[in-house]
Design a protein around this motif. Structure first.
Motif, mmCIF file in Angstrom:
data_model
loop_
_atom_site.group_PDB
_atom_site.id
_atom_site.type_symbol
_atom_site.label_atom_id
_atom_site.label_comp_id
_atom_site.label_asym_id
_atom_site.label_seq_id
_atom_site.Cartn_x
_atom_site.Cartn_y
_atom_site.Cartn_z
ATOM 1 N N ALA A 155 20.419 48.513 -6.173
ATOM 2 C CA ALA A 155 18.689 47.772 -5.479
ATOM 3 C C ALA A 155 18.462 46.721 -5.837
ATOM 4 O O ALA A 155 19.373 45.679 -5.794
ATOM 5 C CB ALA A 155 18.642 47.821 -7.321
ATOM 6 N N GLY A 156 17.171 46.650 -4.794
ATOM 7 C CA GLY A 156 16.934 45.141 -4.344
ATOM 8 C C GLY A 156 16.195 44.963 -5.141
ATOM 9 O O GLY A 156 16.007 44.926 -6.739
ATOM 10 N N GLN A 157 15.524 42.711 -5.114
ATOM 11 C CA GLN A 157 15.527 42.792 -6.521
ATOM 12 C C GLN A 157 13.831 42.761 -7.185
ATOM 13 O O GLN A 157 13.653 43.083 -8.115
ATOM 14 C CB GLN A 157 15.185 41.009 -5.738
ATOM 15 N N GLY A 158 13.317 44.012 -5.872
ATOM 16 C CA GLY A 158 11.949 44.620 -6.671
ATOM 17 C C GLY A 158 12.291 46.169 -7.584
ATOM 18 O O GLY A 158 10.968 46.558 -7.721
ATOM 19 N N HIS A 159 13.136 46.725 -8.082
ATOM 20 C CA HIS A 159 13.632 48.058 -8.208
ATOM 21 C C HIS A 159 12.764 48.004 -9.593
ATOM 22 O O HIS A 159 12.224 48.511 -10.040
ATOM 23 C CB HIS A 159 15.048 47.757 -8.868
#
Length: 357
Positions: free
Chosen positions: A321-325
């Motif tokens: 997952a990216g930091q904006g999940h």
């Protein structure tokens, strides 16, 4: 957007190739039909498996799409370090009642066979992860009319890709979910990556080829920001992971917005290469000890990850997952594209209005 990218997709939105079954033909087709550029992920698949997915996708859409390949990795792993990690994972094998995998299952990801298929039966776009192909490979794709993209994490990697003949670069910021696509896996640089906005600006001053920006992007306003920084398009992965068309495990989809998983981190625990995922038990317990050994660790833990998913235990899965999940929206891919475009237009209007006041 550059003229070629404009021909490939109506909107400056690219769906990231997510290996492991996430970027399946239904997802890619839905994105393409909605005006974005979808990517099949050929990583970890056999050449035949890739071919059949391309065939299936062509039956679902006549729109342009891309295929992503993993570059073969040099044999740099220390076998003794891999063996030590194997012993550390013995308890996991007992817990999940499954044997550990063979770390020497293969290091080239069937690269040459996949190249042969894609050159014989060309697709509109081919992108590369974990390195840059040789000039003759990129020239061969140009000869069959395939647009090529090399994923980069530094201005120097972008320059090398331009020199090799890539048509575009995908600039991956450290915020991105999944594997960091560094061209050289150096443990000394773990966690030192550059944020996507800064990286796009730096690469824009280094190369002349179009830039696709990637890294934690979840909203149309963020797409506006990377376009303003010099990108021709934005690539989103985690945003599409929760779509119903995505092939991600339901546990993975649920975890993205589950309050139990509050942050992401880069880890080598699951694959031996730095990758960003939701922090869970497996990452906390084994991340500090995982060696720089890709794809050996990937194969070593593959059975454990499958067993954890089968048991319904998200604490043993690789939850990329990216930091904006936490901004993930469970929408059909086509509707998500529409919403992103609405947000993009609104952000552009707000900027233009502000500039005229």
């Amino acid at each position: 957007m550059s003229s070629v990218l404009t021909d490939l997709c109506r909107y400056p939105i690219v769906q990231a190739p997510m290996a492991g079954g996430v970027s399946c033909p239904p997802l890619v087709a839905a994105v393409a039909e909605a005006g974005g550029l979808g990517f099949l992920a050929a990583g970890y698949k056999t050449a035949d498996g890739m071919y059949h997915e391309i065939k299936q996708l062509r039956g679902l859409t006549g729109q342009p799409f891309g295929v992503n390949l993993f570059m073969p990795q040099p044999a740099l792993a220390d076998p003794s370090a891999v063996e030590v990690y194997r012993h550390q994972l013995a308890g996991e094998a007992v817990w999940y009642e499954t044997p550990l995998g063979d770390p020497d299952s293969g290091g080239d990801d069937n690269y040459d066979a996949k190249l042969a298929i894609l050159l014989e039966d060309p697709v509109p776009v081919v992108s590369f992860t974990f390195g840059c192909p040789a000039r003759d490979t990129l020239d061969a794709f140009a000869g069959v009319g395939t647009y090529t993209v090399v994923t980069v994490t530094t201005p120097e990697e972008a320059q090398a890709a331009q020199w090799a003949g890539a048509d575009a670069v995908c600039v991956q910021g450290i915020e991105a979910g999944g594997h960091q696509s560094t061209h050289r896996d150096d443990p000394q640089t773990d966690g030192t990556g550059i944020g996507v906005l800064s990286l796009v600006a730096q690469v824009r001053e280094t190369v002349q080829v179009p830039i696709i920006a990637a890294g934690g992007l979840m909203r149309g306003s963020q797409i506006t920001a990377v376009l303003a920084a010099g990108a021709a398009a934005a690539q989103l992965g985690t945003a599409f992971l929760v779509c119903p068309e995505s092939g991600a495990n339901p546990l993975h989809k649920q975890a993205l917005t589950n309050p139990l998983f509050v942050r992401t981190a880069l880890t080598r625990a699951f694959s031996g290469r730095p990758a960003r995922g939701l922090v869970n038990r497996f990452m906390r317990e084994h991340g500090p000890y995982a060696p720089a050994a890709y794809p050996q660790v990937h194969y070593l833990t593959a059975g454990l990850r499958k067993a954890a998913a089968k048991a319904g235990d998200a604490q043993g899965m690789a939850l990329w997952a990216g930091q904006g999940h936490r901004l993930a929206r469970e929408l059909p891919a086509g509707r998500l594209i529409e919403l992103l475009v609405e947000e993009l237009d609104a952000a552009r209007t707000a900027v233009n209005t502000g500039s005229t006041q």
